[in-house]
Scaffold this motif. Structure first.
Motif, PDB file in Angstrom:
ATOM      1  N   SER A  53      -1.415  -4.805 -14.756  1.00  0.00           N
ATOM      2  CA  SER A  53      -1.145  -5.995 -13.945  1.00  0.00           C
ATOM      3  C   SER A  53      -0.377  -5.679 -12.654  1.00  0.00           C
ATOM      4  O   SER A  53       0.052  -6.605 -11.963  1.00  0.00           O
ATOM      5  CB  SER A  53      -0.376  -7.029 -14.766  1.00  0.00           C
ATOM      6  OG  SER A  53       0.983  -6.679 -14.882  1.00  0.00           O
ATOM      7  N   VAL A  54      -0.213  -4.399 -12.330  1.00  0.00           N
ATOM      8  CA  VAL A  54       0.495  -4.033 -11.092  1.00  0.00           C
ATOM      9  C   VAL A  54      -0.237  -4.661  -9.909  1.00  0.00           C
ATOM     10  O   VAL A  54      -1.453  -4.531  -9.771  1.00  0.00           O
ATOM     11  CB  VAL A  54       0.591  -2.498 -10.943  1.00  0.00           C
ATOM     12  CG1 VAL A  54       1.009  -2.109  -9.533  1.00  0.00           C
ATOM     13  CG2 VAL A  54       1.577  -1.935 -11.947  1.00  0.00           C
ATOM     14  N   SER A  55       0.540  -5.352  -9.073  1.00  0.00           N
ATOM     15  CA  SER A  55      -0.048  -6.080  -7.951  1.00  0.00           C
ATOM     16  C   SER A  55       0.253  -5.446  -6.596  1.00  0.00           C
ATOM     17  O   SER A  55      -0.319  -5.851  -5.592  1.00  0.00           O
ATOM     18  CB  SER A  55       0.444  -7.529  -7.964  1.00  0.00           C
ATOM     19  OG  SER A  55       1.857  -7.569  -7.960  1.00  0.00           O
ATOM     20  N   GLY A  56       1.146  -4.488  -6.555  1.00  0.00           N
ATOM     21  CA  GLY A  56       1.460  -3.821  -5.294  1.00  0.00           C
ATOM     22  C   GLY A  56       2.874  -3.278  -5.302  1.00  0.00           C
ATOM     23  O   GLY A  56       3.599  -3.398  -6.286  1.00  0.00           O
ATOM     24  N   ARG A  84      -5.591   0.324  -5.270  1.00  0.00           N
ATOM     25  CA  ARG A  84      -6.113   0.737  -3.968  1.00  0.00           C
ATOM     26  C   ARG A  84      -5.442   0.029  -2.792  1.00  0.00           C
ATOM     27  O   ARG A  84      -5.137   0.655  -1.781  1.00  0.00           O
ATOM     28  CB  ARG A  84      -7.620   0.531  -3.927  1.00  0.00           C
ATOM     29  CG  ARG A  84      -8.338   1.406  -4.944  1.00  0.00           C
ATOM     30  CD  ARG A  84      -9.778   1.647  -4.560  1.00  0.00           C
ATOM     31  NE  ARG A  84     -10.567   2.214  -5.649  1.00  0.00           N
ATOM     32  CZ  ARG A  84     -10.448   3.441  -6.120  1.00  0.00           C
ATOM     33  NH1 ARG A  84      -9.543   4.238  -5.629  1.00  0.00           N
ATOM     34  NH2 ARG A  84     -11.224   3.878  -7.094  1.00  0.00           N
ATOM     35  N   SER A  85      -5.189  -1.271  -2.905  1.00  0.00           N
ATOM     36  CA  SER A  85      -4.616  -1.998  -1.768  1.00  0.00           C
ATOM     37  C   SER A  85      -3.214  -1.504  -1.419  1.00  0.00           C
ATOM     38  O   SER A  85      -2.771  -1.625  -0.287  1.00  0.00           O
ATOM     39  CB  SER A  85      -4.589  -3.502  -2.042  1.00  0.00           C
ATOM     40  OG  SER A  85      -3.744  -3.786  -3.137  1.00  0.00           O
ATOM     41  N   ALA A  86      -2.501  -0.921  -2.417  1.00  0.00           N
ATOM     42  CA  ALA A  86      -1.160  -0.380  -2.159  1.00  0.00           C
ATOM     43  C   ALA A  86      -1.191   1.131  -1.947  1.00  0.00           C
ATOM     44  O   ALA A  86      -0.155   1.751  -1.731  1.00  0.00           O
ATOM     45  CB  ALA A  86      -0.234  -0.719  -3.319  1.00  0.00           C
ATOM     46  N   GLY A  87      -2.374   1.714  -2.009  1.00  0.00           N
ATOM     47  CA  GLY A  87      -2.496   3.157  -1.818  1.00  0.00           C
ATOM     48  C   GLY A  87      -1.900   3.972  -2.965  1.00  0.00           C
ATOM     49  O   GLY A  87      -1.388   5.065  -2.743  1.00  0.00           O
ATOM     50  N   ILE A  88      -1.999   3.441  -4.175  1.00  0.00           N
ATOM     51  CA  ILE A  88      -1.433   4.133  -5.335  1.00  0.00           C
ATOM     52  C   ILE A  88      -2.557   4.668  -6.207  1.00  0.00           C
ATOM     53  O   ILE A  88      -3.454   3.921  -6.612  1.00  0.00           O
ATOM     54  CB  ILE A  88      -0.547   3.192  -6.181  1.00  0.00           C
ATOM     55  CG1 ILE A  88       0.590   2.627  -5.358  1.00  0.00           C
ATOM     56  CG2 ILE A  88      -0.030   3.913  -7.421  1.00  0.00           C
ATOM     57  CD1 ILE A  88       1.356   1.503  -6.042  1.00  0.00           C
ATOM     58  N   GLU A  89      -2.513   5.950  -6.467  1.00  0.00           N
ATOM     59  CA  GLU A  89      -3.404   6.591  -7.417  1.00  0.00           C
ATOM     60  C   GLU A  89      -2.616   7.737  -8.030  1.00  0.00           C
ATOM     61  O   GLU A  89      -2.403   8.775  -7.393  1.00  0.00           O
ATOM     62  CB  GLU A  89      -4.674   7.090  -6.732  1.00  0.00           C
ATOM     63  CG  GLU A  89      -5.710   7.506  -7.733  1.00  0.00           C
ATOM     64  CD  GLU A  89      -7.094   7.631  -7.127  1.00  0.00           C
ATOM     65  OE1 GLU A  89      -7.883   8.388  -7.702  1.00  0.00           O
ATOM     66  OE2 GLU A  89      -7.372   6.992  -6.098  1.00  0.00           O
ATOM     67  N   ALA A  90      -2.127   7.511  -9.263  1.00  0.00           N
ATOM     68  CA  ALA A  90      -1.229   8.491  -9.876  1.00  0.00           C
ATOM     69  C   ALA A  90      -1.285   8.414 -11.392  1.00  0.00           C
ATOM     70  O   ALA A  90      -1.669   7.386 -11.957  1.00  0.00           O
ATOM     71  CB  ALA A  90       0.202   8.237  -9.399  1.00  0.00           C
ATOM     72  N   ASP A  91      -0.883   9.505 -12.017  1.00  0.00           N
ATOM     73  CA  ASP A  91      -0.713   9.549 -13.471  1.00  0.00           C
ATOM     74  C   ASP A  91       0.749   9.247 -13.762  1.00  0.00           C
ATOM     75  O   ASP A  91       1.639  10.004 -13.362  1.00  0.00           O
ATOM     76  CB  ASP A  91      -1.088  10.926 -14.022  1.00  0.00           C
ATOM     77  CG  ASP A  91      -2.578  11.190 -13.875  1.00  0.00           C
ATOM     78  OD1 ASP A  91      -3.366  10.266 -14.137  1.00  0.00           O
ATOM     79  OD2 ASP A  91      -2.951  12.314 -13.493  1.00  0.00           O
ATOM     80  N   ILE A  92       1.006   8.154 -14.465  1.00  0.00           N
ATOM     81  CA  ILE A  92       2.359   7.692 -14.728  1.00  0.00           C
ATOM     82  C   ILE A  92       2.836   8.261 -16.058  1.00  0.00           C
ATOM     83  O   ILE A  92       2.212   8.057 -17.101  1.00  0.00           O
ATOM     84  CB  ILE A  92       2.430   6.149 -14.755  1.00  0.00           C
ATOM     85  CG1 ILE A  92       1.795   5.549 -13.489  1.00  0.00           C
ATOM     86  CG2 ILE A  92       3.861   5.684 -14.959  1.00  0.00           C
ATOM     87  CD1 ILE A  92       2.398   6.026 -12.189  1.00  0.00           C
TER      88      ILE A  92
END
Length: 137
Positions: A53-56, A84-92
């Motif tokens: 549910s992360v929104s940004g 994508r809209s926040a530019g986040i692509e990561a392994d948490i």
């Protein structure tokens, strides 16, 4: 042969990995960890729902850590977050759910990636179930 097979199954079990990483609840007013819990599949499922549910990103320059409880949940195995809209692509690898005790500020997340980066984000799902799982009022 059976012994090797049994040991392999035991050590490959997701339950074993989860048991080694504890979930902690920190209270900023007391400045200490007030509770620890086993990292159960239910907590992992709730963590995944929150991540989904992360929104940004948090837009505040310095969100307050006063009068909050922070639930630390190690993610076993690390979970992929793509926003994508926040530019986040990561392994948490680890998430910290920051829950204000009072006020109008909704809960937010501090995320630690496998690459040792920190990401601060907003999310939209309710923390009611999480609070029940870690016995918070």
């Amino acid at each position: 042969m059976w012994l090797i097979l049994c040991l392999a199954l035991f050590f490959s079990s997701g339950q074993t990995a989860l048991a080694t990483e504890q979930v902690e609840v920190f209270d900023s007013d007391q400045q200490k960890v007030i509770a620890t819990f086993d990292n159960t599949p239910a907590l992992q499922k709730e963590a995944q729902l929150i991540l989904d549910s992360v929104s940004g990103r948090v837009l505040e320059f310095n969100p307050s850590l006063d009068h909050v409880r922070v639930v630390k949940i190690p993610l076993v195995p690390p979970k992929r977050l793509t926003q994508r809209s926040a530019g986040i692509e990561a392994d948490i690898a680890e998430m910290f759910v920051v829950i204000p005790k009072k006020g109008s500020r909704p809960p937010w997340l501090i995320l630690h990636t496998k690459q040792y980066e920190t990401i601060v984000v907003e999310f939209s799902v309710s923390v009611k179930t999480l609070k029940e799982l870690v016995k918070l009022p």
